[in-house]
Design a protein around this motif. Structure first.
Motif, PDB file in Angstrom:
ATOM      1  N   ALA A   1       1.378  12.440  20.191  1.00  0.00           N
ATOM      2  CA  ALA A   1       0.994  11.959  21.518  1.00  0.00           C
ATOM      3  C   ALA A   1       0.345  13.119  22.261  1.00  0.00           C
ATOM      4  CB  ALA A   1       2.233  11.493  22.271  1.00  0.00           C
ATOM      5  N   VAL A   2      -0.721  12.838  22.977  1.00  0.00           N
ATOM      6  CA  VAL A   2      -1.418  13.899  23.715  1.00  0.00           C
ATOM      7  C   VAL A   2      -1.879  13.393  25.071  1.00  0.00           C
ATOM      8  CG1 VAL A   2      -2.285  15.108  21.661  1.00  0.00           C
ATOM      9  CG2 VAL A   2      -3.651  13.266  22.680  1.00  0.00           C
ATOM     10  N   GLY A   3      -2.201  14.346  25.938  1.00  0.00           N
ATOM     11  CA  GLY A   3      -2.917  14.044  27.167  1.00  0.00           C
ATOM     12  C   GLY A   3      -4.384  14.379  26.938  1.00  0.00           C
TER      13      GLY A   3
ATOM     14  N   LEU B   1       5.402  18.297  31.639  1.00  0.00           N
ATOM     15  CA  LEU B   1       3.943  18.226  31.579  1.00  0.00           C
ATOM     16  C   LEU B   1       3.368  19.444  32.309  1.00  0.00           C
ATOM     17  CD1 LEU B   1       3.457  14.404  32.273  1.00  0.00           C
ATOM     18  CD2 LEU B   1       3.530  15.580  30.075  1.00  0.00           C
ATOM     19  N   GLU B   2       2.085  19.632  32.210  1.00  0.00           N
ATOM     20  CA  GLU B   2       1.453  20.842  32.717  1.00  0.00           C
ATOM     21  C   GLU B   2       1.076  20.703  34.199  1.00  0.00           C
ATOM     22  OE1 GLU B   2       0.315  19.011  30.065  1.00  0.00           O
ATOM     23  OE2 GLU B   2       1.599  20.188  28.729  1.00  0.00           O
TER      24      GLU B   2
ATOM     25  N   VAL C   1      -4.203  17.953  25.140  1.00  0.00           N
ATOM     26  CA  VAL C   1      -3.001  18.775  25.283  1.00  0.00           C
ATOM     27  C   VAL C   1      -1.800  18.002  24.742  1.00  0.00           C
ATOM     28  CG1 VAL C   1      -2.757  18.010  27.701  1.00  0.00           C
ATOM     29  CG2 VAL C   1      -1.489  20.014  26.911  1.00  0.00           C
ATOM     30  N   GLY C   2      -1.004  18.688  23.942  1.00  0.00           N
ATOM     31  CA  GLY C   2       0.208  18.090  23.392  1.00  0.00           C
ATOM     32  C   GLY C   2       1.245  19.188  23.185  1.00  0.00           C
TER      33      GLY C   2
ATOM     34  N   ASN D   1      -2.359   9.564  28.190  1.00  0.00           N
ATOM     35  CA  ASN D   1      -2.650   9.706  29.627  1.00  0.00           C
ATOM     36  C   ASN D   1      -3.761  10.724  29.789  1.00  0.00           C
ATOM     37  OD1 ASN D   1      -0.314  11.546  28.668  1.00  0.00           O
ATOM     38  ND2 ASN D   1      -1.146  12.642  30.439  1.00  0.00           N
TER      39      ASN D   1
HETATM   40  N1  HPA Z   1       0.673  17.005  28.240  1.00  0.00           N
HETATM   41  C1  HPA Z   1       1.316  17.429  27.136  1.00  0.00           C
HETATM   42  N2  HPA Z   1       1.751  16.618  26.192  1.00  0.00           N
HETATM   43  C2  HPA Z   1       1.504  15.308  26.327  1.00  0.00           C
HETATM   44  C3  HPA Z   1       0.835  14.795  27.444  1.00  0.00           C
HETATM   45  C4  HPA Z   1       0.389  15.687  28.449  1.00  0.00           C
HETATM   46  O1  HPA Z   1      -0.212  15.309  29.469  1.00  0.00           O
HETATM   47  N3  HPA Z   1       0.778  13.446  27.288  1.00  0.00           N
HETATM   48  C5  HPA Z   1       1.382  13.162  26.098  1.00  0.00           C
HETATM   49  N4  HPA Z   1       1.825  14.293  25.523  1.00  0.00           N
END
Ligand code: HPA
Length: 253
Positions: free
Chosen positions: A93-95, A173-174, A190-191, A216
């Motif tokens: 999963a990433v942003g 989250l960042e 970003v993950g 997201n």
């Molecule tokens: N940041 C880091 N990891 C994530 C994000 C994110 O916005 N969304 C899903 N994994």
């Protein structure tokens, strides 16, 4: 636990947030592997899918109890290798940072930047182990990346075929400023779990590629002032539904 022949596993899959089992896996058997690095995130489930053998491991545990910085990446990668896996897809999963990498987009990254800290990043990090310096110019196995792209095409699933994955420590989250810095650094996504998994796979000589599911827009990249965790999981569920279709095609290439 019985030892499997190296040829008996066609593909290993490490499932990230939202992917805790592999849908459609038949004749599944569970393997608890003792590793020199302690326990893996859970049992490895090996079963049949489209007539091929898949080994599946839920990175965060099947009940999502392990945060990204506490995942035992060495044990996970070692366990899959010891069961005979030779190619691994990490589902993450990433942003999205880049404008075209919004929720539910699927990306097969070709580069990464590692911002994590305090994780065991090498199998050499053990007393008496031989120190090995490995080439990591291309962090993902290009041939496996290309197979993923071909498979997605065959499955009629749109994917973006390159991008730079920035791995952060999490579990939070960042900040917007952190994401702005990552953007300046060239990160597109970003993950929290892409590293050290990729480098550990390389150390063991495994083929490894990442299937990044955008949950997201990263902080400051979308219209919303705050990121909703509920929305993250809703988007992830939609993108995750495509994963077995893509990997099914990959297994039939
Ligand atoms: N940041 C880091 N990891 C994530 C994000 C994110 O916005 N969304 C899903 N994994």
């Amino acid at each position: 636990m019985s030892h499997l022949e190296p040829t008996s596993i066609d593909l290993a899959v490490i499932g990230g947030s939202g992917l805790y089992n592999f849908p459609g896996l038949e004749n599944a058997e569970r393997y608890t592997v003792d590793t020199p690095y302690g326990p893996a995130s859970g049992d490895i489930v090996i079963g049949d899918f489209v007539g091929k053998r898949i080994a599946f491991l839920a990175r965060h545990g099947e009940s999502h109890t392990l945060p990204p910085h506490r995942v035992n990446y060495r044990a996970n990668v070692w366990a899959l290798h010891s069961l005979g896996a030779r190619r691994v897809i990490g589902v993450n999963a990433v942003g999205g940072i880049r404008g075209d990498m919004g929720p539910q987009v699927i990306v097969v990254p070709d580069q990464l930047v590692d911002y994590t800290h305090g994780r065991f990043t090498s199998f050499c990090d053990v007393d008496g182990a031989e120190v090995k310096h490995i080439d990591f110019s291309e962090p993902y196995t290009e041939s496996l990346r290309q197979q993923l792209l071909e498979a997605a095409h065959a499955a009629n699933v749109g994917v973006i075929g390159s991008g730079c994955y920035g791995a952060t420590q999490g579990p939070r989250l960042e900040t917007r400023a952190e994401i702005a810095r990552m953007k300046r650094d060239g990160c597109d996504l970003v993950g929290m779990t892409g590293m050290p998994e990729a480098v550990l796979a390389r150390e063991l000589g495994l083929d490894y590629a990442c299937l990044a599911l955008v949950a997201n827009f990263a902080a400051g990249c979308g219209d919303e002032a705050e990121i909703s965790i509920e929305e993250i999981f809703a988007h992830l569920a939609a993108a995750t539904a495509e994963v077995p279709r893509i990997l099914g095609k990959l297994l039939q290439l």
